[in-house]
Design a protein around this motif. Structure first.
Motif, mmCIF file in Angstrom:
data_model
loop_
_atom_site.group_PDB
_atom_site.id
_atom_site.type_symbol
_atom_site.label_atom_id
_atom_site.label_comp_id
_atom_site.label_asym_id
_atom_site.label_seq_id
_atom_site.Cartn_x
_atom_site.Cartn_y
_atom_site.Cartn_z
ATOM 1 N N LYS A 117 -5.878 2.840 -2.586
ATOM 2 C CA LYS A 117 -4.997 3.996 -2.805
ATOM 3 C C LYS A 117 -4.864 4.334 -4.286
ATOM 4 O O LYS A 117 -3.997 5.122 -4.673
ATOM 5 C CB LYS A 117 -3.621 3.712 -2.209
ATOM 6 C CG LYS A 117 -3.610 3.740 -0.685
ATOM 7 C CD LYS A 117 -2.188 3.847 -0.188
ATOM 8 C CE LYS A 117 -2.143 4.458 1.203
ATOM 9 N NZ LYS A 117 -0.751 4.790 1.570
ATOM 10 N N ALA A 175 -5.967 -3.095 -0.371
ATOM 11 C CA ALA A 175 -5.282 -1.906 0.147
ATOM 12 C C ALA A 175 -4.649 -1.094 -0.981
ATOM 13 O O ALA A 175 -4.676 0.142 -0.971
ATOM 14 C CB ALA A 175 -4.214 -2.319 1.164
ATOM 15 N N ALA A 216 0.834 -1.207 0.000
ATOM 16 C CA ALA A 216 0.000 0.000 0.000
ATOM 17 C C ALA A 216 0.870 1.259 0.000
ATOM 18 O O ALA A 216 0.519 2.261 -0.642
ATOM 19 C CB ALA A 216 -0.937 -0.010 1.196
#
Length: 361
Positions: free
Chosen positions: A97, A93, A50
């Motif tokens: 983003k 994750a 991430a």
């Protein structure tokens, strides 16, 4: 001529139906931090990927397609339910983003040891040729053993393991997959004549030595559209005791054989990780392949920008810079100084040297 039309590292690129926001790719990086037992992705792996989601594309670390494919301790797999659930946490994750992530499909072949394999079985390869060097085991380094040559009738079973792994990667939420045919692992052991002395339809001619890779590709394409599939090769990399009598001819052939299928990219380790720059003409390989070309090995920002400007590559994958700089894209954008990677923490260990490299702010 206007320079505004010349692409650079920050120009988006669209392989198939995916738009990569930049051409700075995170290379697949073995870090030996899967949870044991089970080779399962765990919480710190979620944080690590991430943190690096601003890459144009993340190619996940090499991931074994089956228990027989393993070659190193604490490397993740993609064949069990538990592993799939672990990877789902990571892809979720990364996607949260705004990132994109492919999984690299891996079968180590002779680069393994009975201590790592089910029932202490002998590693397999194209031919019964023992590599120089030592295997990494849970008890430390041990000399490689002579592998067993896969029998012709066993090969469909290996292809089936890739088929299964490719389907599980889709279940795990990846955006695509990369077939690892580089760096001395099983598919590369078939491609190069230094490790392939077979006399069946998988040995001898370039067509025969490429057959397993193309069969694996066909199996992977049963789960994935071609534009979501990449292939990695390393024409002159001597890592893992590899060599070929005519690497230019071999890999010009391989690149051509991979053309006409609409693949997302061809990922090429240029030169030799052990000795530095190589002697091959990589433009020939680029010209033999009809899709996007991704260059790797020893690139920094300046060299990558020059290669893209000269149309020598479409994308560049970075390894060590991404280990030490989770925000590598932003640092390159600002020409900011880079963190220095710590080789002592590359393989194995805990969060130190893994998720504690600072971002710019």
């Amino acid at each position: 001529m206007s320079t505004t039309t010349t692409p650079d590292l920050f120009t988006p690129i669209t392989p198939g139906d995916l738009t990569l926001p930049n051409r700075i790719v995170m290379a697949p990086l073995t870090r030996n931090r899967a949870a044991m037992p089970g080779n399962v992705p765990q919480a710190m792996n979620v944080t690590y990927y991430a943190q690096r989601a601003s890459a144009g594309l993340i190619i996940a670390e090499a991931t074994q397609v089956s228990p027989e494919g393993i070659g190193y301790p604490a490397t993740p797999g993609i064949h069990s339910d538990e592993q799939v659930r672990g990877w789902q946490q990571i892809t979720g994750a990364v996607h949260a983003k705004g990132g994109l992530m492919f999984l690299q499909l891996w079968y180590c072949g002779r680069i393994s040891h009975p201590d790592l394999l089910p029932d202490q079985q002998q590693p397999v390869s194209a031919s019964a040729i023992k590599p120089a060097g030592e295997a990494v085991t849970f008890e430390g380094m041990k000399p490689y053993v002579e592998p067993r040559a896969l029998r012709t009738e066993e090969i469909p079973g290996v292809v089936a393991q890739y088929r299964h792994a490719a389907a599980r990667a889709k279940e795990a939420g990846f955006d695509g997959v990369e077939i690892h045919a580089a760096n001395g692992y099983l598919l590369d052991q078939f491609l190069r004549d230094g490790s392939n002395r077979r006399d069946d339809e998988y040995g001898g001619s370039l067509e025969n030595r490429s057959r397993l890779l193309l069969e694996v590709l066909a199996a992977v394409l049963e789960s994935w559209p071609a534009a979501r599939v990449g292939v990695r090769i390393s024409p002159e990399n001597s890592f893992n005791d590899m060599h070929d009598s005519d690497p230019q001819a071999t890999f010009n052939y391989v690149a051509n054989a991979l053309s006409g299928k609409g693949l997302g990219y061809l990922h090429v380790v240029e030169g030799d990780m052990m000795k530095g720059e190589g002697v091959l003409d990589y433009r020939q390989i680029r010209e033999q392949f009809d899709g996007y070309y991704m260059a790797n090995n020893g690139y920094d920002k300046a060299r990558a920008q020059a290669a893209i400007a000269a149309n020598a590559t479409d994308m560049v994958s970075f390894g060590k810079p991404f280990i030490a700089n989770p925000d590598l894209v932003e640092r390159y954008r600002q020409d900011a100084p880079l963190n220095t990677p710590d080789p002592e923490t590359f393989y194995g260990g805990d969060e130190k040297g893994y998720i504690d490299y600072p971002a710019l702010d």
